[in-house]
Write an enzyme that holds these catalytic residues in place. Structure first.
Site, mmCIF file in Angstrom:
data_model
loop_
_atom_site.group_PDB
_atom_site.id
_atom_site.type_symbol
_atom_site.label_atom_id
_atom_site.label_comp_id
_atom_site.label_asym_id
_atom_site.label_seq_id
_atom_site.Cartn_x
_atom_site.Cartn_y
_atom_site.Cartn_z
ATOM 1 N N CYS A 1 0.818 -1.310 0.023
ATOM 2 C CA CYS A 1 -0.046 -0.042 -0.027
ATOM 3 C C CYS A 1 0.679 1.272 -0.158
ATOM 4 O O CYS A 1 0.453 2.298 -0.412
ATOM 5 C CB CYS A 1 -0.914 -0.018 1.134
ATOM 6 S SG CYS A 1 -2.025 -1.376 1.155
HETATM 7 C C1 BEZ Z 1 0.473 -4.671 1.935
HETATM 8 O O1 BEZ Z 1 0.200 -3.369 1.490
HETATM 9 O O2 BEZ Z 1 1.642 -5.038 1.564
HETATM 10 C C2 BEZ Z 1 -0.510 -5.324 2.495
HETATM 11 C C3 BEZ Z 1 -1.734 -4.887 3.111
HETATM 12 C C4 BEZ Z 1 -2.621 -5.852 3.766
HETATM 13 C C5 BEZ Z 1 -2.360 -7.333 3.469
HETATM 14 C C6 BEZ Z 1 -1.207 -7.662 2.976
HETATM 15 C C7 BEZ Z 1 -0.443 -6.976 2.394
#
Ligand code: BEZ
Length: 210
Positions: A45
């Site tokens: 994210c």
């Molecule tokens: C990420 O942004 O890396 C992420 C967010 C939620 C669950 C798994 C990965």
């Protein structure tokens, strides 16, 4: 039922990093992209939000306003925005909705219980100036999106809204387009002089420029 192409994108008012945001007021006459991410302070994210910030000028060129969203609180969005800038070099330059009560996530079907009961998936809704849903995408948490692809789809959506054409696989701005099957050969000769017939149902023409 999940929002489908052609449905009216629901309006909402919610808290955001740019203050209270009313979706329709924010969009005005522009196109819009509403996209969710699963959670703040997570790696994929962080890269995604920085990428959208870096591409803001490209969305602006397309008269398209961008809104991000997750169910995290506004305080977390604000703290995380410094990390986004530290990691990607891009400062958050579009509103990020803090949908703590999941009101918007529920309206748009951004929580997919088989993926997670608590986090939004990576949803994308492209909305036209008529507030109708023109395109949807859904990615899982572990797969970051390609925001150049979203810009490419906006190029196609805006072109095909204006002209009786469709865009082929992997099409990019400036490449040949397809004359829609609703256009007769007679009309095609008028609208797209010199068009090429590859098959009776597949007629190509240079991308209209006006
Ligand atoms: C990420 O942004 O890396 C992420 C967010 C939620 C669950 C798994 C990965």
């Amino acid at each position: 039922m999940a929002l489908q192409l052609g449905d009216v994108a629901p309006d909402f008012t919610a808290e955001s990093t740019e203050g209270e945001l009313n979706f329709y007021d924010f969009l005005g006459d522009s196109w819009g992209v509403l996209f969710s991410h699963p959670a703040d302070f997570t790696p994929v994210c962080t890269t995604e939000l920085g990428r959208v910030a870096a591409l803001k000028g490209e969305f602006d060129k397309r008269n398209t306003k961008v809104v991000g969203l997750s169910v995290d609180a506004i305080g977390n969005h604000e703290k995380w925005s410094q990390d986004i800038e530290d990691v990607t070099g891009s400062k958050l330059n579009f509103p990020l909705v803090a949908d703590t009560d999941r009101k918007v996530a529920d309206l748009y079907g951004m929580i997919h219980p088989n993926a997670s009961d608590t986090m939004t998936v990576r949803s994308v809704f492209v909305v036209g100036p008529d507030h109708k849903v023109k395109l949807t995408l859904t990615y899982p948490a572990a797969t970051g999106r390609d925001f150049n692809e979203i810009l490419r789809t906006i190029d196609s959506l805006q072109l095909t809204a204006k002209h009786k054409v469709a865009t082929p696989a992997d099409w990019r701005q400036g490449e040949d387009v397809i004359i829609t099957t609703a256009v007769s050969d007679e009309q095609a000769a008028e609208l797209f002089p010199g068009y090429e017939t590859v098959k009776p149902y597949l007629r190509k023409t240079p991308q209209p420029t006006s």
